[in-house]
Scaffold this active site. Structure first.
Site, PDB file in Angstrom:
ATOM      1  N   SER A  86      33.115  54.186  39.107  1.00  0.00           N
ATOM      2  CA  SER A  86      32.989  53.920  37.780  1.00  0.00           C
ATOM      3  C   SER A  86      33.453  55.132  37.268  1.00  0.00           C
ATOM      4  O   SER A  86      34.481  55.602  37.682  1.00  0.00           O
ATOM      5  CB  SER A  86      30.802  53.869  37.570  1.00  0.00           C
ATOM      6  OG  SER A  86      30.850  53.331  36.044  1.00  0.00           O
ATOM      7  N   ASP A 125      32.028  46.539  37.496  1.00  0.00           N
ATOM      8  CA  ASP A 125      32.580  47.874  38.226  1.00  0.00           C
ATOM      9  C   ASP A 125      31.653  48.192  39.280  1.00  0.00           C
ATOM     10  O   ASP A 125      30.363  47.549  40.249  1.00  0.00           O
ATOM     11  CB  ASP A 125      30.597  48.207  37.107  1.00  0.00           C
ATOM     12  CG  ASP A 125      30.371  49.725  37.139  1.00  0.00           C
ATOM     13  OD1 ASP A 125      30.251  50.307  38.401  1.00  0.00           O
ATOM     14  OD2 ASP A 125      30.466  50.921  36.444  1.00  0.00           O
TER      15      ASP A 125
END
Length: 307
Positions: A75, A191
């Protein structure tokens, strides 16, 4: 006179038998001079705006001349990691990171939730990385780098270590519901924090001898939830913290900046986040140096050639 001369050798032998033996020389302490340096991996976790703490950690590692051979990020950790891998210079990293604004990440559109699979597309984030990292492909970065994403169809971890840097960062940062999933190499990616927010074992698998992991998932409490974006981000924050809890013990050195009071989208506190990273990294330096020395001493004991 002849008798005294004959007795002399016997007296010498007797003295030799009764004299205390000379103490043995103590064993030499193992030397670590000349032993190759361990391959150190820096693992950067996700946490949106809290990711500015990663910048502070990297600044300290450079100041202390700790060599980093590999960066693995999830991320926002993949974003900061890619920026650093592209420049390999903490000053350039700070310059690029502090130009980052919320609107560089979130390209919200009225029709996105209706026609797409997220509130934002993520195209602005990809464009931002392209503008800041001159190398197009991960293989061309001056520092080894890998981004971690999640296969949305099968729930498996995907390690992105080839191809477009910007696309890898976009996929690794595609918070479900907030950003559209990213189609990449035949997979639908979101993610990486969904399955692994602090990918320590990825760094091990890529040959790291020592792993320095930076965890910015501290304190998931948030009483300021007002809209759907807040709901999605807070849910993600909780998910990140839970899957980090049982993985962080795998690091040789864990750096945990005090960023609990910084919201996931609070870009106004980027300086505070960076300062928290600096403080936490400085506290971790003695443990890191001890880990490096211990690794070298072990190599000496194992008979690793020094050169």
């Amino acid at each position: 006179m002849r008798r005294a001369a004959a007795l002399a050798p016997l007296l010498v032998l007797a003295a030799c038998k009764t004299a205390a033996p000379m103490p043995a020389a103590p064993p030499a302490a193992p030397s670590i001079a000349g032993v190759p340096e361990p391959r150190i991996a820096l693992v950067l976790s996700g946490g949106a705006a809290r990711g500015f703490a990663h910048v502070g950690v990297i600044r300290v590692l450079e100041q202390e001349r700790i060599p980093v051979d590999l960066v693995v990020g999830t991320s926002v950790g993949s974003l900061i990691g890619a920026l650093y891998a592209g420049h390999r210079n903490a000053f350039e990293l700070e310059w690029a990171a502090f130009e980052l604004k919320q609107e560089d990440l979130f390209d919200f559109g009225i029709l996105n939730p209706v026609l797409g699979m997220g509130l934002a597309k993520g195209e602005r984030l990809e464009a931002f990385v392209k503008g800041k990292v001159k190398q197009h492909n991960i293989e061309d970065l001056p520092l080894r780098f890998a981004a971690v994403a999640t296969d949305l169809n099968w729930g498996t971890r995907v390690v992105l270590e080839k191809g477009s840097v910007a696309r890898a960062v976009r996929a690794s940062s595609a918070i479900p519901g907030v950003f559209e999933p990213v189609s990449h190499d035949g997979k639908l990616l979101v993610d990486g924090g969904v399955v692994d927010n602090i990918p320590i074992d990825v760094a091990r698998a890529k040959g790291a001898d020592l792993v320095v992991a930076v965890d910015i998932s501290e304190d998931v409490g948030n009483v300021n939830i007002k809209n759907i974006v807040d709901v999605l981000l807070q849910s993600t924050n909780i998910m990140f913290a839970v899957n980090v809890a049982h993985r962080r013990a795998g690091a040789d050195v864990l750096v945990a900046p005090k960023v609990g009071g910084i919201g996931m989208l609070d870009f106004t506190q980027r300086k505070q986040a960076m300062d928290a990273g600096i403080v936490a990294a400085r506290e971790a330096i003695p443990k890191l140096r001890a880990a490096i020395d211990a690794w070298k001493a072990k190599k000496v004991a194992e008979g690793v050639p020094r050169g």
